[in-house]
Design a protein around this motif. Structure first.
Motif, PDB file in Angstrom:
ATOM      1  N   VAL A 240       0.814  -1.218   0.000  1.00 17.44           N
ATOM      2  CA  VAL A 240       0.000   0.000   0.000  1.00 17.44           C
ATOM      3  C   VAL A 240       0.848   1.270   0.000  1.00 17.44           C
ATOM      4  CG1 VAL A 240      -1.681   1.352   1.314  1.00 17.44           C
ATOM      5  CG2 VAL A 240      -1.954  -1.128   1.124  1.00 17.44           C
ATOM      6  N   VAL A 241       1.717   1.383   0.979  1.00 17.87           N
ATOM      7  CA  VAL A 241       2.414   2.659   1.181  1.00 17.87           C
ATOM      8  C   VAL A 241       3.333   3.002   0.013  1.00 17.87           C
ATOM      9  CG1 VAL A 241       4.051   3.886   2.658  1.00 17.87           C
ATOM     10  CG2 VAL A 241       2.218   2.522   3.681  1.00 17.87           C
ATOM     11  N   ARG A 242       4.199   2.089  -0.354  1.00 11.82           N
ATOM     12  CA  ARG A 242       5.127   2.370  -1.455  1.00 11.82           C
ATOM     13  C   ARG A 242       4.413   2.541  -2.798  1.00 11.82           C
ATOM     14  NH1 ARG A 242      10.276  -1.594   0.145  1.00 11.82           N
ATOM     15  NH2 ARG A 242      11.192  -0.150   1.672  1.00 11.82           N
ATOM     16  N   PRO A 243       3.472   1.660  -3.160  1.00  9.22           N
ATOM     17  CA  PRO A 243       2.794   1.836  -4.449  1.00  9.22           C
ATOM     18  C   PRO A 243       1.970   3.119  -4.549  1.00  9.22           C
ATOM     19  CG  PRO A 243       2.535  -0.417  -3.685  1.00  9.22           C
ATOM     20  CD  PRO A 243       3.126   0.357  -2.558  1.00  9.22           C
ATOM     21  N   THR A 244       1.462   3.628  -3.437  1.00  9.65           N
ATOM     22  CA  THR A 244       0.634   4.834  -3.482  1.00  9.65           C
ATOM     23  C   THR A 244       1.432   6.107  -3.225  1.00  9.65           C
ATOM     24  OG1 THR A 244       0.060   4.680  -1.128  1.00  9.65           O
ATOM     25  CG2 THR A 244      -1.396   3.565  -2.706  1.00  9.65           C
ATOM     26  N   GLY A 245       2.708   5.976  -2.861  1.00  9.79           N
ATOM     27  CA  GLY A 245       3.524   7.145  -2.579  1.00  9.79           C
ATOM     28  C   GLY A 245       3.163   7.819  -1.267  1.00  9.79           C
ATOM     29  N   SER A 246       2.533   7.085  -0.369  1.00  2.90           N
ATOM     30  CA  SER A 246       2.156   7.633   0.927  1.00  2.90           C
ATOM     31  C   SER A 246       3.285   7.423   1.926  1.00  2.90           C
ATOM     32  CB  SER A 246       0.860   6.979   1.412  1.00  2.90           C
ATOM     33  OG  SER A 246       0.379   7.616   2.572  1.00  2.90           O
ATOM     34  N   THR A 247       2.998   7.577   3.210  1.00  5.94           N
ATOM     35  CA  THR A 247       3.977   7.369   4.268  1.00  5.94           C
ATOM     36  C   THR A 247       3.400   6.421   5.314  1.00  5.94           C
ATOM     37  OG1 THR A 247       3.197   9.210   5.631  1.00  5.94           O
ATOM     38  CG2 THR A 247       4.877   9.703   3.949  1.00  5.94           C
ATOM     39  N   MET A 248       4.263   5.695   5.982  1.00  7.64           N
ATOM     40  CA  MET A 248       3.814   4.825   7.060  1.00  7.64           C
ATOM     41  C   MET A 248       3.212   5.647   8.193  1.00  7.64           C
ATOM     42  SD  MET A 248       4.158   1.509   6.499  1.00  7.64           S
ATOM     43  CE  MET A 248       4.418   0.618   8.043  1.00  7.64           C
ATOM     44  N   ALA A 249       3.742   6.826   8.433  1.00 14.21           N
ATOM     45  CA  ALA A 249       3.270   7.654   9.545  1.00 14.21           C
ATOM     46  C   ALA A 249       1.792   7.997   9.430  1.00 14.21           C
ATOM     47  CB  ALA A 249       4.097   8.932   9.630  1.00 14.21           C
ATOM     48  N   ALA A 250       1.259   8.034   8.204  1.00 14.70           N
ATOM     49  CA  ALA A 250      -0.138   8.424   7.987  1.00 14.70           C
ATOM     50  C   ALA A 250      -1.119   7.274   8.174  1.00 14.70           C
ATOM     51  CB  ALA A 250      -0.306   9.002   6.585  1.00 14.70           C
ATOM     52  N   GLN A 251      -0.604   6.040   8.343  1.00 17.14           N
ATOM     53  CA  GLN A 251      -1.460   4.863   8.279  1.00 17.14           C
ATOM     54  C   GLN A 251      -2.034   4.453   9.647  1.00 17.14           C
ATOM     55  OE1 GLN A 251      -1.908   3.852   5.082  1.00 17.14           O
ATOM     56  NE2 GLN A 251      -0.409   5.461   4.606  1.00 17.14           N
ATOM     57  N   THR A 252      -3.237   3.936   9.607  1.00 15.13           N
ATOM     58  CA  THR A 252      -3.807   3.206  10.735  1.00 15.13           C
ATOM     59  C   THR A 252      -4.077   1.780  10.267  1.00 15.13           C
ATOM     60  OG1 THR A 252      -5.530   3.222  12.440  1.00 15.13           O
ATOM     61  CG2 THR A 252      -6.216   3.805  10.231  1.00 15.13           C
ATOM     62  N   LEU A 253      -4.013   0.836  11.201  1.00 15.62           N
ATOM     63  CA  LEU A 253      -4.107  -0.561  10.830  1.00 15.62           C
ATOM     64  C   LEU A 253      -4.915  -1.295  11.895  1.00 15.62           C
ATOM     65  CD1 LEU A 253      -2.907  -2.346   8.527  1.00 15.62           C
ATOM     66  CD2 LEU A 253      -0.974  -2.834  10.037  1.00 15.62           C
ATOM     67  N   ALA A 254      -5.843  -2.156  11.467  1.00 20.62           N
ATOM     68  CA  ALA A 254      -6.674  -2.920  12.400  1.00 20.62           C
ATOM     69  C   ALA A 254      -6.830  -4.350  11.897  1.00 20.62           C
ATOM     70  CB  ALA A 254      -8.048  -2.273  12.550  1.00 20.62           C
ATOM     71  N   VAL A 255      -7.061  -5.262  12.831  1.00 23.04           N
ATOM     72  CA  VAL A 255      -7.199  -6.687  12.525  1.00 23.04           C
ATOM     73  C   VAL A 255      -8.391  -7.239  13.295  1.00 23.04           C
ATOM     74  CG1 VAL A 255      -6.132  -8.961  12.754  1.00 23.04           C
ATOM     75  CG2 VAL A 255      -4.723  -6.992  12.136  1.00 23.04           C
ATOM     76  N   THR A 256      -9.186  -8.073  12.633  1.00 21.87           N
ATOM     77  CA  THR A 256     -10.282  -8.765  13.313  1.00 21.87           C
ATOM     78  C   THR A 256     -10.529 -10.091  12.598  1.00 21.87           C
ATOM     79  OG1 THR A 256     -12.514  -8.446  14.245  1.00 21.87           O
ATOM     80  CG2 THR A 256     -12.193  -7.804  11.943  1.00 21.87           C
ATOM     81  N   PRO A 257     -11.018 -11.106  13.287  1.00 19.04           N
ATOM     82  CA  PRO A 257     -11.241 -12.403  12.636  1.00 19.04           C
ATOM     83  C   PRO A 257     -12.240 -12.316  11.493  1.00 19.04           C
ATOM     84  CG  PRO A 257     -11.267 -12.660  15.006  1.00 19.04           C
ATOM     85  CD  PRO A 257     -11.253 -11.180  14.738  1.00 19.04           C
ATOM     86  N   ARG A 258     -12.027 -13.127  10.499  1.00 20.17           N
ATOM     87  CA  ARG A 258     -12.968 -13.281   9.378  1.00 20.17           C
ATOM     88  C   ARG A 258     -13.898 -14.441   9.727  1.00 20.17           C
ATOM     89  NH1 ARG A 258     -11.970 -16.109   3.782  1.00 20.17           N
ATOM     90  NH2 ARG A 258     -13.541 -15.148   2.439  1.00 20.17           N
ATOM     91  N   LEU A 259     -15.181 -14.170   9.782  1.00 18.23           N
ATOM     92  CA  LEU A 259     -16.158 -15.145  10.281  1.00 18.23           C
ATOM     93  C   LEU A 259     -16.829 -15.947   9.181  1.00 18.23           C
ATOM     94  CD1 LEU A 259     -17.851 -12.904  13.003  1.00 18.23           C
ATOM     95  CD2 LEU A 259     -15.850 -14.395  13.216  1.00 18.23           C
ATOM     96  N   VAL A 260     -16.476 -15.688   7.944  1.00 18.58           N
ATOM     97  CA  VAL A 260     -17.105 -16.394   6.828  1.00 18.58           C
ATOM     98  C   VAL A 260     -16.024 -17.084   5.997  1.00 18.58           C
ATOM     99  CG1 VAL A 260     -19.068 -14.823   6.736  1.00 18.58           C
ATOM    100  CG2 VAL A 260     -17.026 -14.322   5.380  1.00 18.58           C
ATOM    101  N   GLY A 261     -16.473 -17.819   4.982  1.00 12.16           N
ATOM    102  CA  GLY A 261     -15.527 -18.484   4.093  1.00 12.16           C
ATOM    103  C   GLY A 261     -14.643 -19.457   4.862  1.00 12.16           C
ATOM    104  N   ASN A 262     -13.344 -19.427   4.560  1.00 10.24           N
ATOM    105  CA  ASN A 262     -12.413 -20.328   5.233  1.00 10.24           C
ATOM    106  C   ASN A 262     -11.705 -19.654   6.401  1.00 10.24           C
ATOM    107  OD1 ASN A 262     -10.888 -18.601   3.747  1.00 10.24           O
ATOM    108  ND2 ASN A 262      -9.705 -20.159   2.659  1.00 10.24           N
ATOM    109  N   GLY A 263     -12.311 -18.582   6.918  1.00  7.44           N
ATOM    110  CA  GLY A 263     -11.785 -17.942   8.121  1.00  7.44           C
ATOM    111  C   GLY A 263     -10.551 -17.099   7.853  1.00  7.44           C
ATOM    112  N   GLY A 264      -9.685 -17.042   8.846  1.00 10.50           N
ATOM    113  CA  GLY A 264      -8.533 -16.159   8.765  1.00 10.50           C
ATOM    114  C   GLY A 264      -8.845 -14.821   9.418  1.00 10.50           C
TER     115      GLY A 264
END
Length: 294
Positions: A240-264
């Motif tokens: 994301v960051v390198r291909p879009t020319g953005s910066t890591m400092a501008a990013q927020t990141l979140a994770v949550t379980p996937r409840l459908v399909g094969n999970g993950g």
């Protein structure tokens, strides 16, 4: 007082057993159910590497104010005189687990044992860095010191924007995630990619909530991954960051379980300058609209 300004000022606890990354621990890494008895704590690699001190990653001598979390990490490690209010739920060679500011049973923090300012520090996206996201997920499970007592777990880290991030020591929030968030992700699942090269273009509108419960629609880039065995900071930087020319400092990141399909897991990313399709809500530099703390 803002919840990110401090960690809860009560209680002390020593380190307890941490789930390993093999066997039962692997089930957690893949989003599976929590296992039974925990194996002994591996303790992390001895002499774990840390970033070279710099203005971008911080200096070990930083103290007080916006570096309060770093002070607390050092207290947990025994390298700083402890004030009476520090609580160390788990201390390893690579991270410390603390209470979050609300003091609830679904609000904890995982903080590196190294001086790491935040997502903007290049170290976190290198192969030398510990897998803080997997560590956070494992510590949020039943029987662990950061057990998130909530229907579903959400992990998150804010951007470096000083109006959003109150502490300049990297910390991953271990919290609940609003139930409506996963419902929306389920509804969008058929359009959410698992291809890192497409992540930057997978922009999904999500109606989150403010701390008062008011609707807070924002747009997020979303990808689903099979497990947390990869460094998500590296994935974000390269996809994301390198291909879009953005910066890591501008990013927020979140994770949550996937409840459908094969999970993950779903991995959500956003930034204030996110380029969104016409009619979609803007991006954001905070995970506060996704996570439930109190």
């Amino acid at each position: 007082m803002h919840r990110r300004r401090f960690v809860r000022l009560s209680g002390t606890a020593g380190a307890t057993g941490l789930l390993g990354l093999m066997g039962a621990g692997r089930a957690l890494a893949d989003g599976g159910p929590a296992p039974g008895p925990n194996p002994p704590e591996p303790g992390g690699p001895v002499g774990s590497p840390c970033p070279t001190p710099s203005s971008l990653c911080g200096y070990p001598s930083d103290t007080g104010g916006r570096y309060d979390l770093w002070d607390r990490v050092q207290v947990c490690q025994g390298t700083k005189t402890p004030p009476p209010f520090t609580d160390c739920l788990r201390t390893t060679s690579t991270y410390v687990v603390l209470h979050g500011g609300s003091g609830s049973n679904h609000d904890y923090l995982l903080v590196p044992s190294c001086r790491v300012s935040g997502i903007e520090c290049p170290f976190v996206a290198t192969s030398a860095a510990p897998n803080y996201w997997l560590d956070a997920w494992l510590n949020a499970q039943p029987g662990q010191p950061g057990h998130v007592v909530y229907p579903h777990i959400g992990l998150g880290i804010n951007s470096a924007d000083p109006t959003i991030r109150q502490q300049d020591q990297l910390h991953i929030h271990l919290a609940g995630i609003h139930s409506g968030i996963q419902t929306q992700l389920n509804n969008h699942d058929s359009t959410i990619t698992n291809d890192p090269s497409r992540w930057r273009n997978q922009i999904v509108p999500i109606w989150g909530l403010t701390s008062t419960g008011a609707p807070a629609p924002r747009s997020y880039r979303v990808i689903h991954v099979a497990n947390l065995n990869v460094n998500l900071f590296t994935l974000l930087r390269n996809s994301v960051v390198r291909p879009t020319g953005s910066t890591m400092a501008a990013q927020t990141l979140a994770v949550t379980p996937r409840l459908v399909g094969n999970g993950g897991f779903y991995v959500l990313n956003s930034e204030p300058g996110l380029s969104v399709p016409p009619g979609q809500p803007r991006g954001t530099g905070t995970v506060d609209f996704l996570l439930a703390y109190a």
